[in-house]
Design an enzyme around this catalytic site. Structure first.
Site, PDB file in Angstrom:
ATOM      1  N   ARG A  96       2.126  10.171  13.112  1.00 36.17           N
ATOM      2  CA  ARG A  96       2.900   9.306  12.207  1.00 36.17           C
ATOM      3  C   ARG A  96       3.267  10.025  10.902  1.00 36.17           C
ATOM      4  O   ARG A  96       2.959  11.179  10.702  1.00 36.17           O
ATOM      5  CB  ARG A  96       2.101   8.045  11.894  1.00 36.17           C
ATOM      6  N   ASP A  97       3.885   9.249  10.008  1.00 37.64           N
ATOM      7  CA  ASP A  97       4.119   9.626   8.609  1.00 37.64           C
ATOM      8  C   ASP A  97       5.082  10.806   8.434  1.00 37.64           C
ATOM      9  O   ASP A  97       4.746  11.814   7.797  1.00 37.64           O
ATOM     10  CB  ASP A  97       2.779   9.923   7.890  1.00 37.64           C
TER      11      ASP A  97
ATOM     12  N   GLU B  31      -3.368  12.535   6.684  1.00 39.09           N
ATOM     13  CA  GLU B  31      -2.274  11.569   6.693  1.00 39.09           C
ATOM     14  C   GLU B  31      -1.214  11.926   5.645  1.00 39.09           C
ATOM     15  O   GLU B  31      -1.472  12.619   4.674  1.00 39.09           O
ATOM     16  CB  GLU B  31      -2.817  10.173   6.372  1.00 39.09           C
TER      17      GLU B  31
ATOM     18  N   TRP C 156       0.851  -1.194   0.000  1.00 36.73           N
ATOM     19  CA  TRP C 156       0.000   0.000   0.000  1.00 36.73           C
ATOM     20  C   TRP C 156       0.884   1.240   0.000  1.00 36.73           C
ATOM     21  O   TRP C 156       1.552   1.454  -1.040  1.00 36.73           O
ATOM     22  CB  TRP C 156      -1.114  -0.067   1.039  1.00 36.73           C
ATOM     23  N   ASP C 157       1.007   2.024   1.076  1.00 32.49           N
ATOM     24  CA  ASP C 157       1.711   3.309   0.980  1.00 32.49           C
ATOM     25  C   ASP C 157       3.051   3.174   0.251  1.00 32.49           C
ATOM     26  O   ASP C 157       3.901   2.378   0.650  1.00 32.49           O
ATOM     27  CB  ASP C 157       1.987   3.869   2.375  1.00 32.49           C
TER      28      ASP C 157
ATOM     29  N   ALA D  66       4.294   4.300   7.745  1.00 29.36           N
ATOM     30  CA  ALA D  66       4.830   5.113   6.652  1.00 29.36           C
ATOM     31  C   ALA D  66       5.848   6.164   7.093  1.00 29.36           C
ATOM     32  O   ALA D  66       5.905   6.572   8.249  1.00 29.36           O
ATOM     33  CB  ALA D  66       3.703   5.783   5.900  1.00 29.36           C
TER      34      ALA D  66
HETATM   35  C1  FRU Z   1      -2.084   5.617   5.061  1.00 28.06           C
HETATM   36  C2  FRU Z   1      -1.755   5.050   6.420  1.00 28.06           C
HETATM   37  C3  FRU Z   1      -0.614   5.817   7.054  1.00 28.06           C
HETATM   38  C4  FRU Z   1      -0.019   4.814   7.997  1.00 28.06           C
HETATM   39  C5  FRU Z   1      -0.257   3.498   7.271  1.00 28.06           C
HETATM   40  C6  FRU Z   1      -0.636   2.349   8.135  1.00 28.06           C
HETATM   41  O1  FRU Z   1      -2.547   4.668   4.167  1.00 28.06           O
HETATM   42  O2  FRU Z   1      -2.884   5.062   7.238  1.00 28.06           O
HETATM   43  O3  FRU Z   1      -1.023   6.996   7.693  1.00 28.06           O
HETATM   44  O4  FRU Z   1       1.325   5.107   8.223  1.00 28.06           O
HETATM   45  O5  FRU Z   1      -1.271   3.715   6.324  1.00 28.06           O
HETATM   46  O6  FRU Z   1      -0.810   1.185   7.411  1.00 28.06           O
END
Ligand code: FRU
Length: 424
Positions: free
Chosen positions: A209-210, A294, A52-53, A139
């Site tokens: 996060r992130d 996010e 995903w990310d 992420a």
């Molecule tokens: C975005 C997210 C990020 C997080 C990750 C967790 O898709 O929610 O904010 O770091 O996915 O899986």
């Protein structure tokens, strides 16, 4: 202790507000701000893992960077379990939806490489098992910071807690591929403080996060964006005149929107290397509007600061709504004031007929927007879906002043480099 005024020589900035009035201007399905339909017959990057990310390797100025002609991306990744009894339903079929929905709990950082900026080959895990201090590797951003191939990976160590951390390693290339070496010592940088950014103790549904580090093109200093929620006990936030904005008669009722308290956080490095950080007040808050902003990131263009962040339909507050996708704001200086792009903030949302087709958009300085496929309906009613866990088609947007326009679509996971570094 020195006050912010002593340290910075001026009063700290006021966060800009994404207001309920702004969000009332969000309209799904405007073709200029809607991601083209993703077809259900998409190819998958891997049958072994979900991704995903996606985090393209870049430099501190934001340029997507290849090394010795190899493009590199990092992805949040989790094994697929088609043969695991735990994910076989009562009819003997693989319950891919449940497997996919459980992925966050076992997210790990992987890397991929490519000669073409697409057709990614799996490199493997960035950190060996046991290196990262918590269960989940969430992420962040890989930064190539010199011509020797040294890479700082900033990411989020989650469960227990949520800590912004970094780990240093090196990218090594051959004519056959790319490997990551090092990434053995994780350094905790900071956590939510409860004064500017909400802690787990204040709200069990907090977000922190992130990390997205960058060098400010104007003052040259090292900063970092991150996702947070505004500090304070859950339910204690006020949605007042400022958060509501200028709404028409009949739109003053804010319902339970005090529970939605997203913000885009910023921190400044006290050192050159980015090992010592100080959190500053948020750049942007969305109290009463949305609970998640996010993966915040910037595009620096035309002397302006274009701030992008991803958000969901389900995290909007009572009385406002919008599609899953990427939202944006623009300012003339780093600390704002920021105004929502396109009036509303919406830059690229999912079409309402396929509300979960893509997510986790990253707008790159060349206007290309990468994201992943979440799920795409396979029948008219939308009850049957195909799970993605793979790269979505790349979309191009044009950014013009305070407006953005979708202008093109490219191949799945197309992330071409903006510059190439020949390793020394
Ligand atoms: C975005 C997210 C990020 C997080 C990750 C967790 O898709 O929610 O904010 O770091 O996915 O899986």
């Amino acid at each position: 202790m020195k006050s912010n005024t002593e340290k910075f020589g001026k009063a700290p900035h006021q966060p800009s507000l994404w207001t309920r009035a702004d969000a009332l201007k969000v309209h799904a399905d405007d073709p200029t701000t809607t991601q083209p339909l993703v077809s259900a017959d998409f190819p998958v990057l891997s049958n072994e893992v979900f991704i995903w990310d996606t985090m393209p390797l870049r430099d501190l100025d934001g340029n997507i960077t290849s090394v010795d002609g190899w493009s590199v991306i990092f992805t949040l990744t989790a094994d697929r379990h088609p043969n695991d009894p735990e994910y076989i339903d009562e009819n003997g079929n693989y319950d891919i939806t449940r497997d996919w929905n459980d992925r966050h709990g076992r997210a790990k950082m992987y890397y991929w490489f490519s000669r073409t900026g697409k057709d990614w080959k799996l490199g493997g895990r960035v950190m060996a098992e046991g290196v990262s201090p918590t269960a989940r590797e969430w992420a962040g951003t890989p930064i190539l910071f010199n011509e020797q191939g040294d890479v700082d990976l900033y990411y989020t160590a989650v469960t227990p807690g949520a800590t912004i951390v970094k780990v240093r390693g090196r990218v090594v290339t051959t004519e056959h591929g790319v490997s990551m070496v090092g990434f053995e010592k994780v350094k905790p940088l900071f956590e939510a403080d409860g004064k500017m950014y909400q802690t787990e103790a204040q709200n069990p549904f907090w977000g922190f996060r992130d990390p997205w580090p960058f060098r400010d093109p104007n003052d040259g200093k090292l900063y970092m964006l991150f996702e947070g929620n505004v500090a304070g006990e859950r339910g204690s936030h006020k949605v007042g005149k400022a958060e509501i904005g200028d709404v028409p008669p009949g739109y003053e009722d804010v319902g339970n929107s005090r529970f939605q308290t997203a913000c885009v956080g910023i921190a400044v490095a006290r050192d050159e290397d980015g090992d010592d950080w100080e959190m500053l007040p948020p750049l942007l808050t969305a109290v009463g509007v949305n609970d998640q902003t996010e993966r915040p990131h910037f595009v620096f263009q035309d002397g302006k600061y274009y701030l992008f962040t991803i958000s969901h339909t389900f995290t909007y507050a009572d009385g406002v709504t919008g599609p899953d996708g990427v939202y944006g704001f623009v300012a003339d200086s780093l600390f704002g004031p920021y105004v929502p792009l396109n009036g509303s903030g919406l830059v690229l949302g999912n079409p309402s007929s396929q509300p979960f087709q893509t997510y986790s958009h990253c707008v790159m300085p060349n206007g290309l927007v990468t994201s992943f496929i979440d799920s795409v309906p396979t029948d008219e009613s939308g009850t049957q879906i195909r799970i993605g866990g793979t790269e979505a088609p790349t979309v191009e947007i044009k950014i013009k002043g305070q407006q953005t326009f979708v202008v093109a679509e490219y191949d799945y996971g197309y992330i071409p480099p903006m510059l190439d570094v020949t390793l020394k």
